[in-house]
Design a protein around this motif. Structure first.
Motif, PDB file in Angstrom:
ATOM      1  N   ASP A 157      29.706  -3.061  -3.355  1.00 22.58           N
ATOM      2  CA  ASP A 157      28.999  -2.180  -3.997  1.00 22.58           C
ATOM      3  C   ASP A 157      28.143  -1.776  -3.843  1.00 22.58           C
ATOM      4  O   ASP A 157      27.991  -0.346  -3.821  1.00 22.58           O
ATOM      5  N   ILE A 158      27.370  -2.120  -3.757  1.00 24.06           N
ATOM      6  CA  ILE A 158      25.960  -2.045  -3.931  1.00 24.06           C
ATOM      7  C   ILE A 158      25.074  -1.564  -2.311  1.00 24.06           C
ATOM      8  O   ILE A 158      25.707  -1.847  -1.412  1.00 24.06           O
ATOM      9  N   LEU A 159      25.246  -0.072  -2.300  1.00 25.64           N
ATOM     10  CA  LEU A 159      24.932   0.759  -0.708  1.00 25.64           C
ATOM     11  C   LEU A 159      23.650   0.282  -0.653  1.00 25.64           C
ATOM     12  O   LEU A 159      22.223   0.729  -1.806  1.00 25.64           O
ATOM     13  N   LEU A 160      22.971   0.334   0.966  1.00 24.96           N
ATOM     14  CA  LEU A 160      21.211   0.130   1.327  1.00 24.96           C
ATOM     15  C   LEU A 160      20.905   1.227   1.633  1.00 24.96           C
ATOM     16  O   LEU A 160      21.723   1.648   2.961  1.00 24.96           O
ATOM     17  N   ALA A 161      19.981   2.497   1.520  1.00 20.70           N
ATOM     18  CA  ALA A 161      19.657   3.626   2.462  1.00 20.70           C
ATOM     19  C   ALA A 161      17.978   3.995   2.775  1.00 20.70           C
ATOM     20  O   ALA A 161      17.665   2.948   1.784  1.00 20.70           O
ATOM     21  N   SER A 162      17.903   4.563   3.367  1.00 16.19           N
ATOM     22  CA  SER A 162      16.620   4.962   3.382  1.00 16.19           C
ATOM     23  C   SER A 162      16.972   6.845   3.246  1.00 16.19           C
ATOM     24  O   SER A 162      16.795   7.424   4.082  1.00 16.19           O
ATOM     25  N   GLY A 163      16.099   6.880   2.923  1.00 12.27           N
ATOM     26  CA  GLY A 163      16.049   8.584   2.427  1.00 12.27           C
ATOM     27  C   GLY A 163      15.257   9.102   3.858  1.00 12.27           C
ATOM     28  O   GLY A 163      15.086  10.323   4.280  1.00 12.27           O
ATOM     29  N   ARG A 164      14.185   8.509   3.544  1.00 12.83           N
ATOM     30  CA  ARG A 164      12.837   8.918   4.812  1.00 12.83           C
ATOM     31  C   ARG A 164      13.783   8.588   6.050  1.00 12.83           C
ATOM     32  O   ARG A 164      13.161   9.627   6.946  1.00 12.83           O
ATOM     33  N   THR A 165      14.345   7.395   6.607  1.00 19.32           N
ATOM     34  CA  THR A 165      15.130   7.108   7.794  1.00 19.32           C
ATOM     35  C   THR A 165      16.485   7.757   7.982  1.00 19.32           C
ATOM     36  O   THR A 165      16.519   7.840   9.584  1.00 19.32           O
ATOM     37  N   GLY A 166      16.847   8.150   6.867  1.00 20.72           N
ATOM     38  CA  GLY A 166      18.496   8.377   7.238  1.00 20.72           C
ATOM     39  C   GLY A 166      19.354   7.472   7.344  1.00 20.72           C
ATOM     40  O   GLY A 166      20.237   7.461   7.627  1.00 20.72           O
ATOM     41  N   LEU A 167      18.549   5.777   7.260  1.00 23.14           N
ATOM     42  CA  LEU A 167      18.905   4.598   7.291  1.00 23.14           C
ATOM     43  C   LEU A 167      20.469   4.044   6.077  1.00 23.14           C
ATOM     44  O   LEU A 167      19.990   4.912   5.425  1.00 23.14           O
ATOM     45  N   GLY A 168      21.667   4.666   6.269  1.00 27.42           N
ATOM     46  CA  GLY A 168      22.235   4.110   6.224  1.00 27.42           C
ATOM     47  C   GLY A 168      22.702   5.413   4.946  1.00 27.42           C
ATOM     48  O   GLY A 168      23.921   5.401   4.349  1.00 27.42           O
ATOM     49  N   VAL A 169      22.828   6.501   5.245  1.00 25.45           N
ATOM     50  CA  VAL A 169      23.472   7.710   5.015  1.00 25.45           C
ATOM     51  C   VAL A 169      24.993   7.850   4.930  1.00 25.45           C
ATOM     52  O   VAL A 169      25.250   8.532   3.931  1.00 25.45           O
ATOM     53  N   ASP A 170      25.038   7.794   6.778  1.00 26.59           N
ATOM     54  CA  ASP A 170      26.364   8.054   6.377  1.00 26.59           C
ATOM     55  C   ASP A 170      27.913   7.205   5.816  1.00 26.59           C
ATOM     56  O   ASP A 170      28.751   7.529   5.302  1.00 26.59           O
ATOM     57  N   GLU A 171      27.097   5.713   4.946  1.00 29.50           N
ATOM     58  CA  GLU A 171      27.967   4.873   4.786  1.00 29.50           C
ATOM     59  C   GLU A 171      27.868   5.735   2.711  1.00 29.50           C
ATOM     60  O   GLU A 171      28.516   5.574   2.510  1.00 29.50           O
ATOM     61  N   VAL A 172      26.649   6.048   2.745  1.00 31.40           N
ATOM     62  CA  VAL A 172      26.707   6.917   1.455  1.00 31.40           C
ATOM     63  C   VAL A 172      27.617   8.442   1.255  1.00 31.40           C
ATOM     64  O   VAL A 172      28.651   7.866   0.074  1.00 31.40           O
ATOM     65  N   LEU A 173      27.618   8.885   2.314  1.00 27.39           N
ATOM     66  CA  LEU A 173      28.772   9.988   2.720  1.00 27.39           C
ATOM     67  C   LEU A 173      30.095   9.608   2.427  1.00 27.39           C
ATOM     68  O   LEU A 173      30.999  10.005   1.611  1.00 27.39           O
ATOM     69  N   GLU A 174      30.217   8.100   2.780  1.00 27.38           N
ATOM     70  CA  GLU A 174      32.064   7.639   3.061  1.00 27.38           C
ATOM     71  C   GLU A 174      31.979   7.243   1.371  1.00 27.38           C
ATOM     72  O   GLU A 174      33.309   7.495   0.997  1.00 27.38           O
ATOM     73  N   ALA A 175      30.827   6.591   1.697  1.00 24.35           N
ATOM     74  CA  ALA A 175      31.503   6.157  -0.322  1.00 24.35           C
ATOM     75  C   ALA A 175      31.393   7.064  -1.434  1.00 24.35           C
ATOM     76  O   ALA A 175      32.503   7.818  -2.500  1.00 24.35           O
TER      77      ALA A 175
END
Length: 597
Positions: A157-175
């Motif tokens: 359930d835990i999402l991995l992201a990087s606010g600086r590079t934008g990595l994982g932001v799409d997964e955050v939006l879907e969640a």
């Protein structure tokens, strides 16, 4: 309504909330590349300079999900610093879900925990996100374990992201779309909207931000604010994009703004309910708790003529920061001003800065303190908010000071440091218990006076930020409190007086005199700085006079010629000292606050 999602981002200070919010706005094209900048939602200069969020900001995002459906996401950005936790509680009241953001290099920290508890109390859906996974020091597995310990979720359930590079932001939006429930509410019911913020605009009057819980608000409706019972016309309503976007109606579950041309700041209360004027039995929404100020200080205009102007500015500032409380006060040295209540020292500093920047008000702030209760020999009870109200010690039987019950959550390795700090601040340990193997809870009873100055900053530095601090009032207790005056050439400066425990008075007086010696400008005459308790002087420093070399033109010859010139100078200095005034600069008042640094 099923395509609306209201969420906020909660995290400890500096875990990357504003950066992640920037990426969410950029990924969904809410902001064009031309408008994009760092910390785009932090629109105050102060927030950019200090790199912190002070105000919560709301913005609407349009997002097309992977299944092709269009969603409207209302993001309410929240501050991370404990002094602004009131802002966080208001943002949470307007949401159904929260992104719990944890820095991969830092792990779970104090404010993460207290903000998380606030969110759980509000029944929000929590989505855990580990941020900054692209950093060299990222400890992803350890931080995952900490989050699972804390909220009991599954590792996947835990999402991995990087606010600086934008990595994982799409997964955050879907969640956000999948996990956060759509708003509940009845579009057919009478209008009910919760006010969670407001801001003053010199052209449009007061702009109120709200979240609609039931019903629909339309342009031109006659609306009523329930707690003040005032009626207005909705001149303009709309939603909050980067700029305010006008609409004809705002439906159930949406976050929006309303302009009704209100000019008087007292008519808008944060936490109030908006309903239609035709509604005969309006229901108040159970809002958030009343704010409890921790620190009181006087704020005075530098020129006494500007008092009325300062009052207007304080009212406008209170609109934008509901946690500020103030009432009238007078001082012999400073004239008319306000006794203000703040949530902490950073809050006080920010308010002062905002008054100077946004309203061009130069103000003097007095030494912060708390309220005491004095019992006189005649059996009267006097509430002392300010050192000038302190009764004559001869007529005083006893003094009571406020105590609090402090709850500190930290890691086991910092228990020693916290004990030393709290016991040094006259604290009494009540309880110590382990919540998990890596988190311990300490409960102390402490005098509120000891916490006002620098307790929170010290707690943070002693525990590297791994301590969360919460408190509840625990009544008043008898205490040996004395009033310490500062005298400059035998004149009392009432703005520098302080109420302090007798055991701390000598030390505090000495430090204060030393600090004032550095800060007061030298004059043509000697200045004596004294700290006194009643008639007893407990510390003294002298600022020597500036001297002109009057004997420079007198070379050679008899010594009596030089002596004559020096005697003449001495007489002049003596007369000057009798009529000379000592100006106390603003830095001197601030120095009192930062004595231990």
């Amino acid at each position: 309504m099923k395509h609306i999602r209201n969420f906020c981002i909660i995290a400890h200070i500096d875990h990357g909330k504003s950066t992640l919010a920037d990426r969410l706005l950029q990924t969904t094209n809410t902001i064009s590349d031309r408008e994009m900048m760092d910390q785009v939602l932090d629109d105050m200069d102060l927030e950019r300079e200090k790199g912190i969020t002070i105000k919560s900001h709301a913005i609407q995002i349009n997002y097309k999900a992977r299944n092709g459906e269009q969603f409207v996401l209302n993001l309410i950005d929240t501050p991370g610093h404990v002094d602004f936790s009131y802002e966080v509680s208001r943002a949470l009241a307007a949401c159904e879900g929260a992104l719990l953001l944890v820095d991969a290099t830092q792990g779970i920290q104090a404010q993460t925990i207290s903000n998380l508890y606030l969110a759980i109390d509000n029944d929000l859906e929590i989505i855990p996100v580990i941020n900054k996974i692209d950093m060299d020091g990222a400890m992803i597995d350890e931080v995952k374990d900490q989050i699972i310990d804390l909220i009991g979720c599954k590792p996947e359930d835990i999402l991995l992201a990087s606010g600086r590079t934008g990595l994982g932001v799409d997964e955050v939006l879907e969640a956000i779309v999948e996990k956060i429930p759509p708003p509940k509410g009845d579009p057919q019911a009478p209008l009910q909207a919760l006010i969670f913020d407001s801001v003053f605009n010199s052209f449009r009057g007061i702009i109120v931000y709200y979240r609609v819980l039931n019903g629909t608000l339309r342009k031109g409706d006659k609306v009523k604010f329930v707690s003040t019972n005032q009626e207005y016309e909705a001149d303009e309503i709309g939603v909050l994009k980067l700029k305010m976007t006008e609409k004809n109606e705002v439906g159930t579950g949406d976050v929006g703004y309303i302009i009704t041309g209100i000019k008087n700041a007292k008519e808008v209360k944060v936490g109030d309910t908006i309903t239609l004027a035709s509604n005969q039995k309006p229901m108040m929404i159970k809002g958030f708790e009343e704010v409890k100020p921790m620190v009181f200080a006087g704020i005075y205009p530098v020129n006494t003529d500007e008092f009325e102007e300062l009052r207007d500015c304080m009212e406008k500032l209170q609109l934008n920061d509901a946690s500020l409380t103030f009432e009238l006060e007078t001082s012999q040295a400073l004239g008319f001003g306000f006794r203000c209540g703040f949530l902490g020292m950073l809050h006080m500093e920010i308010i002062q800065e905002r008054l100077e920047r946004e309203f061009n008000q130069t103000v003097i702030t007095t030494v912060p303190n708390v309220s005491f209760i004095a019992h006189t020999t005649k059996g009267e009870k006097i509430i002392v908010n300010n050192p000038t109200e302190f009764p004559d010690p001869v007529k005083t039987e006893r003094i009571e000071e406020p105590y609090i019950k402090a709850q500190i959550i930290t890691k086991p390795e910092y228990i020693g440091n916290i004990m030393t700090l709290c016991l040094g601040k006259r604290g009494i340990l009540i309880n110590q218990s382990y919540l998990t193997t890596s988190r311990v809870e300490l409960i102390f009873e402490m005098p509120l006076t000891e916490i006002v100055f620098d307790f929170y900053d010290k707690l943070k530095s002693q525990t590297r930020g791994y301590a969360s601090f919460d408190y509840h009032p625990a009544g008043y207790r008898d205490s040996d409190i004395v009033k310490m005056d500062i005298l400059l050439n035998n004149d009392k400066v009432d703005a520098l007086s302080a109420l302090i425990h007798r055991s701390r008075a000598h030390d505090f007086g000495r430090k204060l005199c030393e600090k004032l010696k550095e800060l007061l400008p030298r004059q043509q005459f000697q200045i004596a700085i004294q700290a006194a308790i009643g008639a007893k002087i407990v510390a003294r420093e002298n600022i020597s006079a500036m001297r002109k070399d009057v004997t420079a033109k007198c070379y050679g010859g008899d010594i009596s010629r030089k002596r004559k010139l020096l005697e003449k100078q001495k007489e002049g200095k003596k007369r000057m000292r009798q009529i000379g005034n000592v100006e106390v600069p603003q830095e001197a008042f601030l120095a009192v606050l930062k004595l231990d640094e």
